[in-house]
Design an enzyme around this catalytic site. Structure first.
Site, short mmCIF file in Angstrom:
data_model
loop_
_atom_site.label_atom_id
_atom_site.label_comp_id
_atom_site.label_asym_id
_atom_site.label_seq_id
_atom_site.Cartn_x
_atom_site.Cartn_y
_atom_site.Cartn_z
CG ASP A 1 -62.71 164.35 86.48
OD1 ASP A 1 -63.06 165.39 85.88
OD2 ASP A 1 -62.19 163.39 85.89
CG ASP B 1 -58.08 166.34 81.98
OD1 ASP B 1 -57.86 165.39 81.22
OD2 ASP B 1 -57.17 166.94 82.59
CG ASP C 1 -61.54 168.22 79.54
OD1 ASP C 1 -62.50 167.47 79.76
OD2 ASP C 1 -60.53 167.88 78.90
CB SER C 2 -59.09 170.65 75.29
OG SER C 2 -59.16 170.59 73.86
CG ASP C 3 -64.79 168.90 73.30
OD1 ASP C 3 -65.68 169.61 72.79
OD2 ASP C 3 -64.87 168.43 74.47
CG ASN D 1 -61.67 157.74 82.51
OD1 ASN D 1 -61.33 157.02 83.46
ND2 ASN D 1 -62.90 157.72 82.00
CG HIS E 1 -56.56 150.77 79.86
ND1 HIS E 1 -56.70 150.74 81.23
CD2 HIS E 1 -55.45 150.05 79.59
CE1 HIS E 1 -55.74 150.04 81.77
NE2 HIS E 1 -54.95 149.61 80.80
CB CYS F 1 -58.77 151.30 85.76
SG CYS F 1 -57.74 151.07 84.32
O1 LIG Z 1 -61.98 164.21 83.24
P1 LIG Z 1 -60.82 163.22 83.33
O2 LIG Z 1 -61.29 161.80 83.63
O3 LIG Z 1 -59.75 163.70 84.33
O4 LIG Z 1 -60.07 163.23 81.89
C1 LIG Z 1 -60.84 163.32 80.70
C2 LIG Z 1 -59.85 163.29 79.57
O5 LIG Z 1 -59.10 162.12 79.60
C3 LIG Z 1 -60.51 163.31 78.20
O6 LIG Z 1 -61.58 162.34 78.20
C4 LIG Z 1 -62.13 162.21 76.89
O7 LIG Z 1 -63.16 161.23 76.96
P2 LIG Z 1 -62.91 159.77 76.29
O8 LIG Z 1 -61.81 159.10 77.13
O9 LIG Z 1 -62.47 159.99 74.86
O10 LIG Z 1 -64.27 159.06 76.44
C5 LIG Z 1 -62.73 163.54 76.40
O11 LIG Z 1 -63.83 163.88 77.26
C6 LIG Z 1 -61.69 164.66 76.48
O12 LIG Z 1 -62.30 165.90 76.22
C7 LIG Z 1 -61.05 164.70 77.85
O13 LIG Z 1 -59.96 165.63 77.83
MG LIG Z 2 -63.34 165.52 83.79
ZN LIG Z 3 -58.21 151.42 82.34
#
Ligand SMILES: O=P(O)(O)OC[C@@H](O)[C@H]1O[C@@H](OP(=O)(O)O)[C@@H](O)[C@@H](O)[C@@H]1O
Ligand SMILES: [Mg+2]
Ligand SMILES: [Zn+2]
Length: 187
Positions: free
Chosen positions: A12, A14, A20-22, A56, A96, A104
């Site tokens: 993975d 972030d 990572d950041s909210d 994601n 997405h 995906c």
């Molecule tokens: O951990 P990976 O998969 O590499 O990337 C996670 C990020 O795309 C973001 O995913 C978001 O989740 P939502 O997509 O909003 O459910 C949130 O958790 C953010 O804090 C986070 O930065």
């Molecule tokens: Mg992550």
């Molecule tokens: Zn997708």
């Protein structure tokens, strides 16, 4: 040279490789690798593991940044790893949003299937999936991966939950995972 599933480490992004950041990681300046993560990836590569990334990136669907910015982040990541003597075989990302009904977005296994296809593997059974969120582990579980939760990013929170995946190993961070794997301590 054929690749064996056991050689593959899927990370993975972030919260595992970088902070990572909210508020999402919206720019190259916000993409900050953890101190030892680049070296951990390089050491895994140098030891014969194949490293891929499954991430994601719903921030694209949400309009926070675009694929050009994501490409800059991944070019930076790749350059840092290659400068450290390693390599990244493939970066699979989901652009997405939660309501796009794609195949995906983790916890669905589509990104892992993409990695499997690109690397020409017949199976991901026995490959490693390292994440900080339950959805990372669920995607890996769907593919028969060996699961590792790191306690960086959202991992400490995730570790408090009932994962329902009692075979997940818990490591402090990506360095700890690499150290233990390379020392033969993860079986
Ligand atoms: O951990 P990976 O998969 O590499 O990337 C996670 C990020 O795309 C973001 O995913 C978001 O989740 P939502 O997509 O909003 O459910 C949130 O958790 C953010 O804090 C986070 O930065
Ligand atoms: Mg992550
Ligand atoms: Zn997708």
């Amino acid at each position: 040279m054929p690749i064996y599933p056991q050689q593959l480490v899927i990370l993975d992004r972030d919260g595992v490789i970088n902070q990572d950041s909210d508020a999402y990681i919206k720019s190259l300046d916000e993409w900050i690798p953890y101190p030892d993560s680049i070296d951990a990836i390089a050491r895994l590569s140098q030891s014969g593991y194949i490293v891929a990334i499954a991430t994601n990136q719903s921030g694209i669907a949400r309009g926070y940044y675009d694929e050009a910015v994501l490409t800059e982040m991944h070019a930076r990541l790749t350059t840092l790893v290659e400068t450290a003597g390693g390599s990244i075989a493939h970066i699979a990302y989901c652009p997405h949003g939660p309501d796009d009904n794609c195949t995906c977005r983790k916890p669905l296994p589509g990104l892992l299937h993409d990695i499997q296809r690109v690397l020409g593997l017949s199976s991901l059974s026995g490959s490693w999936m390292v994440g900080d969120s339950l959805r990372d582990l669920q995607a890996g579980h769907a593919c028969g991966c060996r699961l590792v939760l790191v306690k960086t990013g959202k991992g400490a929170q995730t570790a408090q939950k009932d994962l329902g995946l009692n075979d997940a190993l818990i490591c402090t961070n990506l360095k700890d995972f690499a150290d233990k794997l390379l020392a033969g301590r993860l079986g």
